[in-house]
Design an enzyme around this catalytic site. Structure first.
Site, PDB file in Angstrom:
ATOM      1  N   ARG A  92     -11.610  -0.112 -12.375  1.00  0.00           N
ATOM      2  CA  ARG A  92     -12.715   0.406 -11.568  1.00  0.00           C
ATOM      3  C   ARG A  92     -14.005  -0.363 -11.831  1.00  0.00           C
ATOM      4  NH1 ARG A  92     -17.829   2.431 -12.130  1.00  0.00           N
ATOM      5  NH2 ARG A  92     -17.177   3.540 -14.027  1.00  0.00           N
ATOM      6  N   ASP A  93     -14.586  -0.168 -12.999  1.00  0.00           N
ATOM      7  CA  ASP A  93     -15.859  -0.804 -13.330  1.00  0.00           C
ATOM      8  C   ASP A  93     -15.719  -2.315 -13.431  1.00  0.00           C
ATOM      9  OD1 ASP A  93     -18.553  -0.859 -13.978  1.00  0.00           O
ATOM     10  OD2 ASP A  93     -18.219  -0.526 -16.101  1.00  0.00           O
ATOM     11  N   HIS A 146     -20.260   3.354 -24.009  1.00  0.00           N
ATOM     12  CA  HIS A 146     -19.933   2.364 -22.975  1.00  0.00           C
ATOM     13  C   HIS A 146     -20.934   1.220 -23.110  1.00  0.00           C
ATOM     14  CE1 HIS A 146     -18.466   1.536 -18.693  1.00  0.00           C
ATOM     15  NE2 HIS A 146     -19.408   0.633 -18.886  1.00  0.00           N
ATOM     16  N   HIS A 171     -22.198  -2.871 -22.809  1.00  0.00           N
ATOM     17  CA  HIS A 171     -22.106  -4.200 -22.197  1.00  0.00           C
ATOM     18  C   HIS A 171     -22.516  -5.240 -23.238  1.00  0.00           C
ATOM     19  CE1 HIS A 171     -21.578  -3.281 -17.757  1.00  0.00           C
ATOM     20  NE2 HIS A 171     -21.632  -2.093 -18.332  1.00  0.00           N
ATOM     21  N   CYS A 190     -23.267  -6.529 -15.055  1.00  0.00           N
ATOM     22  CA  CYS A 190     -24.388  -5.703 -14.633  1.00  0.00           C
ATOM     23  C   CYS A 190     -25.273  -6.495 -13.682  1.00  0.00           C
ATOM     24  CB  CYS A 190     -25.209  -5.251 -15.840  1.00  0.00           C
ATOM     25  SG  CYS A 190     -26.664  -4.301 -15.365  1.00  0.00           S
ATOM     26  N   ASN A 210     -18.475  -5.847 -19.501  1.00  0.00           N
ATOM     27  CA  ASN A 210     -18.151  -4.760 -20.407  1.00  0.00           C
ATOM     28  C   ASN A 210     -17.563  -5.278 -21.707  1.00  0.00           C
ATOM     29  OD1 ASN A 210     -18.501  -2.235 -18.687  1.00  0.00           O
ATOM     30  ND2 ASN A 210     -17.175  -3.440 -17.367  1.00  0.00           N
TER      31      ASN A 210
END
Length: 314
Positions: free
Chosen positions: A30-31, A223, A225, A256, A265
């Protein structure tokens, strides 16, 4: 070369400061894929999810019900979920932005959803087209209905450490936003370092601030980055505070759009390598993950940013 061919022991003593076991919340499907410019075929996404499940991951964030206008890469959410081989014992959460998204999740037979809020006013306006307070007014009925449908609900909270428009974010501000999501019915809160600027000291202070507000580490996930190369350091800081759920993305997929140098990520393989070295259980097969991320990198037409993938597949 496999992970065990480079001298990593099968078993190590576990530090008493760390959780005995960590849940890896895999966000790559997803991300990791949502910002890809070229459309990734649904067959590739399905194989990606199958490979990740074969590698032992049991929490796989599958897709999003955000309107296709905003995330065209995930416009195939219904097709993907209708064809997905949902493994026994595995969870396949989906991101749900609003009431319409929840309707779609219910129709798809989803058991786990996540909502996405901001700890800052600026990002709420830019990402959700709402004010800080309006976002909670939007999510509260969604969360309540989802709970009524028997779903588990996770709350993502972005900009927990730094915001490109507001600068460093005060821990008290993050705790206040997080409490609103938890009080609305979210069972877990994922603390997002959306632009990758956090440092371990900030992580310590934020987890401690939640504890002081009566929110235990069992309700928290992290979470990170890796924009400034701190994702693993920040994860270790969270683990030493007792956090036992970590979001990561196979191969380090994702990025991002608010930081030009963002590198995506935390890579699942980098996380697993560290956990293995710490003697913390996680259930994933590192070699299978490396093979999967190498395969996906070939389909995306670029090398994986994960250092562990590059080291073991090189």
């Amino acid at each position: 070369m496999g992970a065990r061919d480079v001298g990593l022991p099968e078993h190590l003593p576990r530090s008493g400061e760390l959780p005995a076991e960590v849940t890896i919340w895999e966000v790559g499907p997803r991300d990791g894929l949502q910002n890809e410019a070229a459309t990734v075929p649904v067959d590739v996404k399905l194989e990606f999810l199958d490979r990740l499940a074969d590698a032992g991951l049991t929490t796989l964030e599958a897709t999003s019900f955000v309107h296709p206008k905003w995330v065209p890469q995930l416009a195939d959410a219904e097709e993907l979920l209708s064809r997905l081989d949902r493994r026994t014992g595995a969870r396949y959460p989906v991101l749900v932005p609003n009431a319409r998204g929840l309707d779609r999740a219910v129709d798809a037979g989803i058991a786990d959803i996540a909502v996405f809020a901001s700890a800052t006013e600026s990002f709420a306006k830019r990402n959700l087209n709402s004010t800080y307070d309006e976002q909670f007014a939007m999510f509260e009925p969604v969360i309540a209905r989802a709970r009524g449908e028997g779903m588990a609900v996770r709350g993502y909270l972005s900009m927990c450490f730094g915001d490109p428009w507001e600068g460093v974010v005060d821990p008290g501000q993050v705790v206040a936003a997080g409490r609103r999501l938890l009080d609305a019915g979210c069972g877990q809160l994922s603390l997002g370092d959306t632009i990758g600027v956090a440092t371990p000291g900030q992580v310590d202070r934020l987890v401690d601030a939640f504890a002081a507000a009566g929110v235990g580490v069992d309700a928290l996930a992290v979470h990170f980055h890796d924009t400034y190369g701190q994702a693993l350091s920040n994860t270790l800081a969270a683990l030493r505070r007792g956090v036992a759920t970590v979001d990561s993305s196979a191969g380090g997929l994702g990025g991002c759009p608010y930081a030009e140098s963002a590198t995506g990520n935390l890579a699942t393989e980098d996380l697993v390598w560290m956990l293995d070295g710490l003697g913390v259980r996680h259930g994933a097969d590192l070699d299978a993950l490396v093979t999967t991320s190498t395969w996906m990198a070939q389909r995306l037409g670029r090398p994986s940013p994960s250092r562990v993938v590059r080291a073991l597949a090189g």
